[in-house]
Design a protein around this motif. Structure first.
Motif, PDB file in Angstrom:
ATOM      1  N   THR A 330      47.710  44.367  28.114  1.00 33.14           N
ATOM      2  CA  THR A 330      46.674  43.699  28.882  1.00 33.14           C
ATOM      3  C   THR A 330      45.307  44.020  28.314  1.00 33.14           C
ATOM      4  O   THR A 330      44.973  45.185  28.094  1.00 33.14           O
ATOM      5  CB  THR A 330      46.732  44.113  30.373  1.00 33.14           C
ATOM      6  OG1 THR A 330      45.666  43.497  31.096  1.00 33.14           O
ATOM      7  CG2 THR A 330      46.640  45.625  30.541  1.00 33.14           C
ATOM      8  N   ASP A 331      44.533  43.005  28.010  1.00 34.40           N
ATOM      9  CA  ASP A 331      43.153  43.136  27.574  1.00 34.40           C
ATOM     10  C   ASP A 331      42.977  44.176  26.463  1.00 34.40           C
ATOM     11  O   ASP A 331      42.102  45.031  26.510  1.00 34.40           O
ATOM     12  CB  ASP A 331      42.257  43.504  28.763  1.00 34.40           C
ATOM     13  CG  ASP A 331      40.783  43.225  28.478  1.00 34.40           C
ATOM     14  OD1 ASP A 331      40.495  42.275  27.725  1.00 34.40           O
ATOM     15  OD2 ASP A 331      39.930  43.970  28.982  1.00 34.40           O
ATOM     16  N   ASP A 382      44.761  44.524  37.606  1.00 27.78           N
ATOM     17  CA  ASP A 382      43.685  43.697  38.140  1.00 27.78           C
ATOM     18  C   ASP A 382      42.498  43.847  37.198  1.00 27.78           C
ATOM     19  O   ASP A 382      41.801  44.861  37.212  1.00 27.78           O
ATOM     20  CB  ASP A 382      43.319  44.150  39.553  1.00 27.78           C
ATOM     21  CG  ASP A 382      42.187  43.323  40.161  1.00 27.78           C
ATOM     22  OD1 ASP A 382      41.744  42.359  39.503  1.00 27.78           O
ATOM     23  OD2 ASP A 382      41.736  43.656  41.276  1.00 27.78           O
ATOM     24  N   LEU A 383      42.268  42.846  36.349  1.00 28.65           N
ATOM     25  CA  LEU A 383      41.201  42.952  35.353  1.00 28.65           C
ATOM     26  C   LEU A 383      39.815  42.859  35.977  1.00 28.65           C
ATOM     27  O   LEU A 383      38.847  43.350  35.396  1.00 28.65           O
ATOM     28  CB  LEU A 383      41.371  41.863  34.291  1.00 28.65           C
ATOM     29  CG  LEU A 383      42.508  42.089  33.291  1.00 28.65           C
ATOM     30  CD1 LEU A 383      42.638  40.901  32.347  1.00 28.65           C
ATOM     31  CD2 LEU A 383      42.277  43.377  32.497  1.00 28.65           C
ATOM     32  N   SER A 384      39.709  42.231  37.152  1.00 25.60           N
ATOM     33  CA  SER A 384      38.393  42.154  37.785  1.00 25.60           C
ATOM     34  C   SER A 384      37.882  43.531  38.172  1.00 25.60           C
ATOM     35  O   SER A 384      36.686  43.820  38.077  1.00 25.60           O
ATOM     36  CB  SER A 384      38.450  41.241  39.016  1.00 25.60           C
ATOM     37  OG  SER A 384      39.313  41.784  40.009  1.00 25.60           O
ATOM     38  N   GLY A 385      38.783  44.407  38.604  1.00 28.79           N
ATOM     39  CA  GLY A 385      38.394  45.783  38.916  1.00 28.79           C
ATOM     40  C   GLY A 385      38.761  46.758  37.823  1.00 28.79           C
ATOM     41  O   GLY A 385      38.452  47.937  37.915  1.00 28.79           O
ATOM     42  N   ARG A 386      39.461  46.260  36.786  1.00 25.57           N
ATOM     43  CA  ARG A 386      39.924  47.068  35.658  1.00 25.57           C
ATOM     44  C   ARG A 386      40.731  48.273  36.150  1.00 25.57           C
ATOM     45  O   ARG A 386      40.451  49.426  35.829  1.00 25.57           O
ATOM     46  CB  ARG A 386      38.775  47.499  34.752  1.00 25.57           C
ATOM     47  CG  ARG A 386      38.061  46.309  34.135  1.00 25.57           C
ATOM     48  CD  ARG A 386      37.220  46.674  32.935  1.00 25.57           C
ATOM     49  NE  ARG A 386      38.018  47.140  31.805  1.00 25.57           N
ATOM     50  CZ  ARG A 386      38.727  46.336  30.997  1.00 25.57           C
ATOM     51  NH1 ARG A 386      38.761  45.031  31.216  1.00 25.57           N
ATOM     52  NH2 ARG A 386      39.404  46.837  29.975  1.00 25.57           N
ATOM     53  N   ALA A 432      45.147  37.689  43.828  1.00 24.07           N
ATOM     54  CA  ALA A 432      43.716  37.759  44.139  1.00 24.07           C
ATOM     55  C   ALA A 432      43.271  39.201  43.900  1.00 24.07           C
ATOM     56  O   ALA A 432      43.451  39.731  42.820  1.00 24.07           O
ATOM     57  CB  ALA A 432      43.449  37.274  45.553  1.00 24.07           C
ATOM     58  N   HIS A 433      42.717  39.869  44.918  1.00 27.69           N
ATOM     59  CA  HIS A 433      42.329  41.271  44.762  1.00 27.69           C
ATOM     60  C   HIS A 433      43.308  42.208  45.466  1.00 27.69           C
ATOM     61  O   HIS A 433      43.027  43.395  45.646  1.00 27.69           O
ATOM     62  CB  HIS A 433      40.910  41.491  45.314  1.00 27.69           C
ATOM     63  CG  HIS A 433      39.861  40.728  44.567  1.00 27.69           C
ATOM     64  ND1 HIS A 433      39.566  40.989  43.252  1.00 27.69           N
ATOM     65  CD2 HIS A 433      39.073  39.705  44.949  1.00 27.69           C
ATOM     66  CE1 HIS A 433      38.618  40.156  42.848  1.00 27.69           C
ATOM     67  NE2 HIS A 433      38.304  39.366  43.855  1.00 27.69           N
ATOM     68  N   GLU A 447      45.818  45.371  50.302  1.00 33.16           N
ATOM     69  CA  GLU A 447      44.551  45.285  49.567  1.00 33.16           C
ATOM     70  C   GLU A 447      43.959  46.685  49.414  1.00 33.16           C
ATOM     71  O   GLU A 447      43.565  47.297  50.406  1.00 33.16           O
ATOM     72  CB  GLU A 447      43.563  44.373  50.279  1.00 33.16           C
ATOM     73  CG  GLU A 447      43.853  42.897  50.123  1.00 33.16           C
ATOM     74  CD  GLU A 447      42.712  42.014  50.600  1.00 33.16           C
ATOM     75  OE1 GLU A 447      41.777  42.542  51.253  1.00 33.16           O
ATOM     76  OE2 GLU A 447      42.752  40.795  50.347  1.00 33.16           O
TER      77      GLU A 447
END
Length: 455
Positions: A330-331, A382-386, A432-433, A447
């Protein structure tokens, strides 16, 4: 059974074998034991494994402990919101996947169920025609696209070797649009790959693939090969085969082959000396791994070589790593599993070890056999929060900082008490998150509340 079929039968067993060494990497859990049915298959096929002497694919070990690297100071949150928890209509499930507004699962007793992701309510369910047949378990589901769920079902329900159909199910009407028989009875991540409105799947004959129209199932083209075992993948809407020699008599080379999306015409992108295992893809590159310390099999810990194949130029770059970096890509980072519940992060660009961390999860041992223990889930990132999240079979969760390995969050979902099922990993997915987790017959949506910056 001919030699080719025997080869695939053995590979099916190896793909589902839990080794005695408890370092099976969760990142390739779809190729190792994840459900009780796979453990039953292992016990019935143990004699065949002993006779073959084949260890390829048994376990990919890093053998790495915590490297003692300094971690950035940060607080660890233990806050979360459990949105719902649902008891599914059966105790055992092979695999789940998410789609718009829903979670889909299949297992021994059900070819499929749909769960509302907002409420956890089971909206529909389709029972299997024979829950006690000789069907193969699914390590993963192909996925959802354009209102169609791509899943697996038994080709001949109730038969000693039921075989496998790839099934396209219209989600709105619950109607089966088409079925396609697979020769290889495995149901893992590369057995049916979505690309450019099509599906690349195993053919009804061995060592062959077919491109199928995603809505009608019509065969658009086929491609066959010899003397190799090939994984399927897709990058940028283009299908590829990643092939390794299937025996010592085959040419000892591994290849990455591009298949033209419209015609199936093959073009060899790169060739690498010796057998190699497909790790995954990173941007426009395919990642391969191979032992580098004289090991006779991929299951033995020790030095390894990470090979990066650029799909545009065909450039091959190889790097020495301290262990087989098999896991979730991932990334630009490979999240591999070390001993027990240790995670090691490697750079997908150059194989550099970035960090390692003990998860601190509850992985119970099997009574009477301390070498057999439960597994944590594969990483759900979760790439948004890494953050890379993991789940254990007891309902404990942990979130690691993707860049440093620091623990950022811990949580727990209360689950019914269950016996130890060594070699079985739960499933965890990002939605989502939040996180969708599946342990046995329990499905939940939680969550995490991450610590604020500087806390």
């Amino acid at each position: 059974m001919n030699a080719d079929q025997l080869d695939h039968a053995i590979r099916d067993v190896l793909h589902s074998w839990t080794p005695d060494n408890p370092i099976a990497p969760a990142g390739i859990a779809d190729r190792l034991v994840r459900r009780r049915r796979r453990r039953i298959l292992v016990r019935t096929a143990g004699a065949a494994l002993a006779l073959t002497g084949i260890a390829f694919g048994a376990a990919f070990a890093t053998g790495a402990g915590d490297d003692g690297a300094q971690r950035p100071a940060s607080g660890v949150s233990k806050q979360s919101t459990l949105l719902w928890q649902t008891t599914l209509p059966a105790a055992s499930w092979d695999a789940c996947t998410t789609g718009p507004g829903a979670v889909y699962c299949r297992g021994t007793s059900y070819d499929g169920i749909g769960v509302d992701v907002r409420t956890g309510k089971v909206e529909w369910q389709q029972k299997a025609k024979d829950a006690h047949g000789g069907s193969a378990p699914a390590g993963s589901l192909p996925g959802v696209r354009g209102g169609i769920l791509y899943t697996y079902a038994d080709h001949a329900p109730g038969a000693p070797r039921a075989g496998t159909d790839l099934v396209a199910l219209d989600i709105a009407s619950r109607r089966v649009l088409w079925k396609h028989e697979l020769a290889d009875d495995s149901r893992d991540r590369s057995d049916a790959v979505l690309f450019d409105g099509k599906v690349l799947a195993n053919s009804p004959t061995f060592k062959s693939v077919a491109a199928l129209d995603g809505r009608t199932g019509r065969t658009l083209w086929t491609h066959s090969w010899k003397k190799a075992d090939c994984d399927r993948t897709a990058v940028g809407g283009v299908p590829y085969l990643v092939c390794s020699p299937d025996s010592e008599k085959a040419p000892q080379q591994s290849t990455v082959v591009r298949l033209d999306p419209a015609t199936g015409k093959p073009r060899t992108v790169a060739t690498v000396e010796g057998p190699a295992a497909f790790i995954g893809t990173d941007k426009d590159a395919v990642l391969l791994g191979a032992p580098a310390g004289g090991q006779q099999s991929f299951s033995v810990s020790g030095p390894a070589t990470l090979t990066r194949v650029d799909l545009g130029s065909g450039k091959v770059s190889q790097y020495s790593v301290d262990g087989m970096p098999m896991g979730v890509v991932t990334d630009g980072i490979i999240l591999a599993s070390g001993r027990h519940d240790n995670v090691v992060a490697y750079s997908a660009d150059n194989g550099k070890r970035l960090w390692s961390r003990d998860l601190g999860l509850t992985l119970r041992k099997e009574a009477g056999n301390p070498t057999m223990r439960e597994l944590a889930s594969a990483a759900a990132v979760d790439l948004s929060g890494r953050v890379a999240y993991y789940l254990d079979p007891s309902g404990h969760l942990v979130g690691l900082d993707l860049d440093s390995g620091a623990v950022r969050w811990r949580g727990q979902v209360k689950l019914p008490k269950s016996p130890v099922t060594a070699g079985i990993a739960p499933e965890l997915m990002v939605h989502a998150h939040g996180l969708i987790g599946q342990v046995g017959g329990q499905l939940f949506h939680i969550e995490p509340v991450l610590p604020k910056a500087g806390s």
